[in-house]
Design an enzyme around this catalytic site. Structure first.
Site, short mmCIF file in Angstrom:
data_model
loop_
_atom_site.label_atom_id
_atom_site.label_comp_id
_atom_site.label_asym_id
_atom_site.label_seq_id
_atom_site.Cartn_x
_atom_site.Cartn_y
_atom_site.Cartn_z
N HIS A 143 0.82 -1.21 0.00
CA HIS A 143 0.00 0.00 0.00
C HIS A 143 0.86 1.26 0.00
O HIS A 143 2.05 1.23 0.31
CB HIS A 143 -0.97 0.02 1.18
CG HIS A 143 -0.34 0.12 2.55
ND1 HIS A 143 -0.08 -0.97 3.33
CD2 HIS A 143 0.05 1.19 3.29
CE1 HIS A 143 0.44 -0.59 4.48
NE2 HIS A 143 0.54 0.73 4.48
N GLU B 194 -8.21 4.86 9.75
CA GLU B 194 -7.75 4.63 8.38
C GLU B 194 -8.83 3.99 7.52
O GLU B 194 -9.73 3.32 8.03
CB GLU B 194 -6.52 3.73 8.38
CG GLU B 194 -6.79 2.36 8.98
CD GLU B 194 -5.56 1.46 8.96
OE1 GLU B 194 -4.58 1.81 9.61
OE2 GLU B 194 -5.61 0.43 8.29
N GLN C 13 -4.01 3.54 1.39
CA GLN C 13 -4.38 3.62 2.81
C GLN C 13 -4.47 5.10 3.18
O GLN C 13 -3.46 5.81 3.17
CB GLN C 13 -3.30 2.93 3.64
CG GLN C 13 -3.55 2.95 5.14
CD GLN C 13 -2.38 2.35 5.89
OE1 GLN C 13 -1.28 2.88 5.85
NE2 GLN C 13 -2.61 1.23 6.55
N HIS D 181 3.92 7.29 3.60
CA HIS D 181 4.83 6.13 3.56
C HIS D 181 4.47 5.20 2.43
O HIS D 181 3.37 5.27 1.88
CB HIS D 181 4.83 5.38 4.90
CG HIS D 181 3.54 4.70 5.24
ND1 HIS D 181 2.54 5.31 5.97
CD2 HIS D 181 3.07 3.46 4.97
CE1 HIS D 181 1.54 4.47 6.13
NE2 HIS D 181 1.83 3.33 5.52
N GLU E 16 7.51 0.88 5.10
CA GLU E 16 6.88 -0.14 5.94
C GLU E 16 7.07 -1.49 5.28
O GLU E 16 7.05 -1.60 4.05
CB GLU E 16 5.39 0.20 6.07
CG GLU E 16 4.58 -0.77 6.92
CD GLU E 16 3.10 -0.35 7.00
OE1 GLU E 16 2.80 0.86 6.90
OE2 GLU E 16 2.26 -1.25 7.14
C1 MC0 Z 1 9.32 11.84 9.81
N1 MC0 Z 1 10.24 12.10 8.87
C2 MC0 Z 1 9.80 11.62 7.69
C3 MC0 Z 1 8.54 11.05 7.96
N2 MC0 Z 1 8.28 11.19 9.28
N3 MC0 Z 1 10.37 11.63 6.48
C4 MC0 Z 1 9.64 11.05 5.48
N4 MC0 Z 1 8.43 10.50 5.65
C5 MC0 Z 1 7.84 10.49 6.87
N5 MC0 Z 1 6.64 9.94 7.02
C6 MC0 Z 1 11.49 12.80 9.04
C7 MC0 Z 1 11.26 14.18 9.66
O1 MC0 Z 1 10.97 15.13 8.67
C8 MC0 Z 1 12.57 14.46 10.35
O2 MC0 Z 1 13.51 14.93 9.42
C9 MC0 Z 1 13.00 13.09 10.84
O3 MC0 Z 1 12.32 12.13 10.00
C10 MC0 Z 1 12.62 12.82 12.28
O4 MC0 Z 1 11.23 12.99 12.38
P1 MC0 Z 1 10.48 13.71 13.58
O5 MC0 Z 1 9.36 14.45 13.02
O6 MC0 Z 1 11.44 14.42 14.47
O7 MC0 Z 1 9.82 12.53 14.37
P2 MC0 Z 1 10.36 11.31 15.18
O8 MC0 Z 1 11.83 11.13 15.06
O9 MC0 Z 1 9.79 11.43 16.54
O10 MC0 Z 1 9.62 10.13 14.40
C11 MC0 Z 1 9.90 9.84 13.08
C12 MC0 Z 1 9.63 8.34 12.90
C13 MC0 Z 1 8.16 8.11 13.33
C14 MC0 Z 1 9.84 7.95 11.45
C15 MC0 Z 1 10.59 7.52 13.79
O11 MC0 Z 1 7.29 8.88 12.51
C16 MC0 Z 1 7.70 6.67 13.29
O12 MC0 Z 1 7.96 5.88 14.22
N6 MC0 Z 1 6.98 6.26 12.22
C17 MC0 Z 1 6.51 4.88 12.09
C18 MC0 Z 1 5.09 4.72 12.57
C19 MC0 Z 1 4.09 5.52 11.79
O13 MC0 Z 1 4.42 6.45 11.07
N7 MC0 Z 1 2.81 5.19 11.96
C20 MC0 Z 1 1.68 5.83 11.27
C21 MC0 Z 1 1.14 4.98 10.22
P3 MC0 Z 1 14.39 16.24 9.70
O14 MC0 Z 1 15.20 16.40 8.45
O15 MC0 Z 1 13.41 17.34 9.96
O16 MC0 Z 1 15.21 15.88 10.92
S1 MC0 Z 1 0.40 3.55 10.89
C22 MC0 Z 1 0.19 2.50 9.59
O17 MC0 Z 1 0.51 2.82 8.50
C23 MC0 Z 1 -0.44 1.14 9.92
C24 MC0 Z 1 -1.75 1.31 10.59
C25 MC0 Z 1 -0.53 0.21 8.72
O18 MC0 Z 1 0.05 0.47 7.66
O19 MC0 Z 1 -1.21 -0.83 8.83
#
Ligand code: MC0
Length: 150
Positions: free
Chosen positions: A7, A43, A60, A84, A134
């Site tokens: 997705h 979602e 999604q 993502h 992912e």
């Molecule tokens: C953050 N960054 C991204 C991003 N999110 N870059 C590209 N795409 C994204 N989606 C970048 C920020 O711009 C920043 O860059 C750096 O990563 C650190 O981000 P932050 O804003 O300071 O945030 P953190 O470090 O607290 O968290 C970022 C992190 C987090 C990726 C670790 O978003 C995470 O754990 N994501 C995985 C879970 C998730 O997103 N769940 C939602 C969908 P700079 O350059 O400014 O430092 S749930 C889902 O999808 C499920 C239900 C499913 O598929 O079934």
């Protein structure tokens, strides 16, 4: 190891309005909706192609359910858009271990629950040329929880 695009995750402010855009503009219908409290999202899954055997591809649509969720944080910084990409695999544990061994940060120690009973983990976007990536293994059983539209 990774066999398909499962997705594309798209972050939005208003799930119902975005669902309606995808229906009215492209003809994509909602196959399944759910709230994932752990991830802080509501979602909607729109099936683009494939069947019920776990090999389909989806759009999604993601709306945050709380201000401290990752999607809320991302929306505040970037506005709506592609959040993502998810690659499908038959073995999310093995794929995460292999990719982690190649120097990419895997965000979860163990896969967590994703959409429609899938098992998911994420790779850090900073290790993936700016793309939050992912890995997902679909559930082969019928989805549980809130669903509708099919
Ligand atoms: C953050 N960054 C991204 C991003 N999110 N870059 C590209 N795409 C994204 N989606 C970048 C920020 O711009 C920043 O860059 C750096 O990563 C650190 O981000 P932050 O804003 O300071 O945030 P953190 O470090 O607290 O968290 C970022 C992190 C987090 C990726 C670790 O978003 C995470 O754990 N994501 C995985 C879970 C998730 O997103 N769940 C939602 C969908 P700079 O350059 O400014 O430092 S749930 C889902 O999808 C499920 C239900 C499913 O598929 O079934």
């Amino acid at each position: 190891m990774l066999t398909r695009i499962d997705h594309i995750g798209i972050a939005c402010f208003d799930l119902d309005a975005t669902v309606e855009f995808y229906r009215a503009t492209y003809g994509f219908e909602v196959f399944h909706t759910e709230v994932n409290e752990e991830q802080g999202v509501r979602e909607a899954m729109l099936r683009i192609n494939g069947t019920d055997d776990g090999g389909a591809s989806w759009i999604q649509l993601l709306e945050p359910t709380r201000e401290d969720s990752t999607v809320a944080k991302w929306l505040a910084k970037n506005g709506e858009g592609v959040h993502h990409i998810a690659f499908g695999t038959d073995d999310v544990d093995g794929a995460a271990e292999t990719i982690g061994g190649r120097g990419v940060r895997v965000l979860y120690d163990e896969p967590r629950r994703g959409s429609m009973g899938s098992r998911i983990t994420f790779l850090h976007p900073k290790d993936c040329h700016g793309v939050l990536t992912e890995l997902v293994t679909s559930a082969t059983s019928a989805p549980e929880g809130e669903s509708g539209g099919h």
